[in-house]
Motif scaffolding. Structure first.
Motif, PDB file in Angstrom:
ATOM      1  N   THR A  90      -2.572  -3.636   2.704  1.00  0.00           N
ATOM      2  CA  THR A  90      -2.200  -4.766   1.854  1.00  0.00           C
ATOM      3  C   THR A  90      -2.853  -6.042   2.370  1.00  0.00           C
ATOM      4  O   THR A  90      -2.952  -6.254   3.588  1.00  0.00           O
ATOM      5  N   GLU A  91      -3.299  -6.869   1.458  1.00  0.00           N
ATOM      6  CA  GLU A  91      -3.974  -8.120   1.801  1.00  0.00           C
ATOM      7  C   GLU A  91      -3.160  -8.937   2.801  1.00  0.00           C
ATOM      8  O   GLU A  91      -1.952  -9.103   2.666  1.00  0.00           O
ATOM      9  N   GLY A  92      -3.851  -9.422   3.832  1.00  0.00           N
ATOM     10  CA  GLY A  92      -3.192 -10.219   4.859  1.00  0.00           C
ATOM     11  C   GLY A  92      -2.827  -9.417   6.095  1.00  0.00           C
ATOM     12  O   GLY A  92      -2.576  -9.995   7.168  1.00  0.00           O
ATOM     13  N   GLU A  93      -2.770  -8.087   5.975  1.00  0.00           N
ATOM     14  CA  GLU A  93      -2.454  -7.239   7.118  1.00  0.00           C
ATOM     15  C   GLU A  93      -3.723  -6.909   7.910  1.00  0.00           C
ATOM     16  O   GLU A  93      -4.841  -7.173   7.472  1.00  0.00           O
ATOM     17  N   SER A  94      -3.547  -6.316   9.081  1.00  0.00           N
ATOM     18  CA  SER A  94      -4.680  -5.898   9.920  1.00  0.00           C
ATOM     19  C   SER A  94      -4.926  -4.404   9.768  1.00  0.00           C
ATOM     20  O   SER A  94      -3.999  -3.642   9.476  1.00  0.00           O
ATOM     21  N   VAL A  95      -6.156  -3.984   9.980  1.00  0.00           N
ATOM     22  CA  VAL A  95      -6.514  -2.574   9.892  1.00  0.00           C
ATOM     23  C   VAL A  95      -7.541  -2.269  10.973  1.00  0.00           C
ATOM     24  O   VAL A  95      -8.413  -3.092  11.285  1.00  0.00           O
ATOM     25  N   THR A  96      -7.422  -1.084  11.578  1.00  0.00           N
ATOM     26  CA  THR A  96      -8.357  -0.654  12.618  1.00  0.00           C
ATOM     27  C   THR A  96      -9.100   0.595  12.155  1.00  0.00           C
ATOM     28  O   THR A  96      -8.469   1.575  11.736  1.00  0.00           O
ATOM     29  N   LEU A  97     -10.427   0.566  12.256  1.00  0.00           N
ATOM     30  CA  LEU A  97     -11.281   1.703  11.927  1.00  0.00           C
ATOM     31  C   LEU A  97     -11.759   2.305  13.247  1.00  0.00           C
ATOM     32  O   LEU A  97     -12.506   1.664  14.001  1.00  0.00           O
ATOM     33  N   ASN A  98     -11.297   3.512  13.534  1.00  0.00           N
ATOM     34  CA  ASN A  98     -11.542   4.131  14.837  1.00  0.00           C
ATOM     35  C   ASN A  98     -12.838   4.943  14.859  1.00  0.00           C
ATOM     36  O   ASN A  98     -13.194   5.613  13.877  1.00  0.00           O
ATOM     37  N   THR A  99     -13.481   4.926  16.031  1.00  0.00           N
ATOM     38  CA  THR A  99     -14.696   5.714  16.217  1.00  0.00           C
ATOM     39  C   THR A  99     -14.391   7.138  16.664  1.00  0.00           C
ATOM     40  O   THR A  99     -15.245   8.021  16.554  1.00  0.00           O
TER      41      THR A  99
ATOM     42  N   TYR B  62      -5.532  -3.959  -0.943  1.00  0.00           N
ATOM     43  CA  TYR B  62      -4.779  -4.284  -2.155  1.00  0.00           C
ATOM     44  C   TYR B  62      -4.183  -5.684  -2.055  1.00  0.00           C
ATOM     45  O   TYR B  62      -3.687  -6.091  -0.991  1.00  0.00           O
ATOM     46  N   ALA B  63      -4.242  -6.382  -3.171  1.00  0.00           N
ATOM     47  CA  ALA B  63      -3.601  -7.701  -3.225  1.00  0.00           C
ATOM     48  C   ALA B  63      -2.080  -7.528  -3.163  1.00  0.00           C
ATOM     49  O   ALA B  63      -1.530  -6.496  -3.558  1.00  0.00           O
ATOM     50  N   ARG B  64      -1.405  -8.523  -2.646  1.00  0.00           N
ATOM     51  CA  ARG B  64       0.063  -8.471  -2.601  1.00  0.00           C
ATOM     52  C   ARG B  64       0.607  -8.479  -4.028  1.00  0.00           C
ATOM     53  O   ARG B  64       0.201  -9.289  -4.855  1.00  0.00           O
ATOM     54  N   LEU B  65       1.522  -7.558  -4.276  1.00  0.00           N
ATOM     55  CA  LEU B  65       2.049  -7.423  -5.636  1.00  0.00           C
ATOM     56  C   LEU B  65       3.029  -8.547  -5.961  1.00  0.00           C
ATOM     57  O   LEU B  65       3.878  -8.903  -5.133  1.00  0.00           O
ATOM     58  N   PRO B  66       2.937  -9.100  -7.159  1.00  0.00           N
ATOM     59  CA  PRO B  66       3.932 -10.100  -7.583  1.00  0.00           C
ATOM     60  C   PRO B  66       5.234  -9.412  -7.998  1.00  0.00           C
ATOM     61  O   PRO B  66       5.261  -8.198  -8.266  1.00  0.00           O
ATOM     62  N   VAL B  67       6.299 -10.165  -8.056  1.00  0.00           N
ATOM     63  CA  VAL B  67       7.583  -9.632  -8.507  1.00  0.00           C
ATOM     64  C   VAL B  67       7.620  -9.642 -10.038  1.00  0.00           C
ATOM     65  O   VAL B  67       7.368 -10.686 -10.659  1.00  0.00           O
ATOM     66  N   PRO B  68       7.891  -8.509 -10.680  1.00  0.00           N
ATOM     67  CA  PRO B  68       7.949  -8.484 -12.154  1.00  0.00           C
ATOM     68  C   PRO B  68       9.039  -9.416 -12.688  1.00  0.00           C
ATOM     69  O   PRO B  68      10.080  -9.596 -12.055  1.00  0.00           O
TER      70      PRO B  68
END
Length: 287
Positions: free
Chosen positions: A26-35, A111-117
């Motif tokens: 989700t947008e704003g979070e961190s992600v690690t791509l491992n070798t 993914y962009a953060r989802l808005p509240v319906p």
């Protein structure tokens, strides 16, 4: 889109379909791509995008596209992207100077953060609907790659999926009354947002009783009360009759007791020369 398909086809042809690892965040979070390896002495590790652009290497600077959002693990060469953005989505390959083939290839989706319906009253009603029905509308603005759905409890009533293009979308729903826990849900692969429907927009099926039903209940109550009174009067009369009968029986069963007789001697008179004793009985007393 054409470039993406071409790159996927090229990678699947050279490295096999399983070589491409899908990663979602989700947008704003961190992600690690491992070798999935450790750097050997004198080995050079480089990270490139699907367009073959160099973005980072273990010996040298991290390029300006990500500014201060990229870090490399000096032991493994794994790449970490912080404060991710939707523009970071795409293919990433990690290359080593000791191998002619990429160590790993990733397909990253941010993914962009989802808005509240938002649930509101609908101004449109179907021609077959009753005027007493509750017409609702669940809406989201400027959203893509997600699904909008109406739920009744855990059951899906209706849904619609959003395309890659960002659009405003609304999903209608028409019900007679709130007989379940209705909710509108916007979700994608990794997250969801839910809005619950409350009685402020639609009346509950177990809500206020209609006037006709109140009259019916009142009439039934009056009739029931009259029946109770009639039954009480009947019981009272029966009890009274039984008490009267008992008194009559008791009266008839009483014994008649006579008093003991008292004897008196009659004095001699001049007119009679015969001396005789007369017996006179006393009055009888009934008890």
């Amino acid at each position: 889109m054409f470039i993406f398909i071409f790159l996927c086809w090229s990678l699947s042809g050279v490295f096999g379909v399983d070589a491409v690892k899908s990663v979602s965040v989700t947008e704003g979070e961190s992600v690690t791509l491992n070798t999935d390896t450790e750097i050997q002495t004198g080995e050079l590790i480089m990270w490139r995008t699907g367009h073959n652009s160099l973005i980072a290497k273990i010996k040298g600077n991290i390029f300006e596209r990500f500014r201060d959002r990229l870090t490399l693990n000096e032991k493994t060469g794994s790449l970490t992207i912080t404060n991710t953005r939707t523009t970071d989505s795409g293919l990433y390959r990690v290359i080593s100077t000791r191998s002619k083939m990429p160590l790993n290839t990733f397909n990253l989706t941010v993914y962009a953060r989802l808005p509240v319906p938002v649930i509101s009253h609908s101004s449109k009603q179907s021609s077959s609907s009753s005027s007493s029905n509750c017409s609702l509308l669940c809406s989201v603005l400027n959203e893509s790659d997600a699904t909008l759905s109406w739920y009744a409890g855990m059951s899906v009533l209706s849904s619609i999926s959003l395309s890659d293009l960002r659009v405003n979308l609304s999903l209608p729903l028409e019900i007679e009354c709130l007989d379940d826990a209705y909710s509108c849900v916007l979700n994608n692969t990794i997250s969801n947002q839910t809005t619950h429907l409350n009685t402020e927009l639609c009346r509950s099926c177990s809500g206020p009783v209609s006037e006709s039903l109140i009259v019916l209940i009142s009439s039934s109550s009056v009739a029931g009360s009259l029946m109770i009174v009639a039954a009480a009067v009947g019981i009272f009369c029966i009890c009274k009759k039984h008490r009267k009968t008992d008194r009559e029986v008791q009266t008839r069963d009483r014994e008649i007791t006579y008093a003991d007789p008292t004897f008196y001697k009659r004095h001699k008179t001049r007119q009679s020369a015969v001396e005789s004793d007369a017996v006179v009985y006393g009055g009888v007393m009934r008890r």
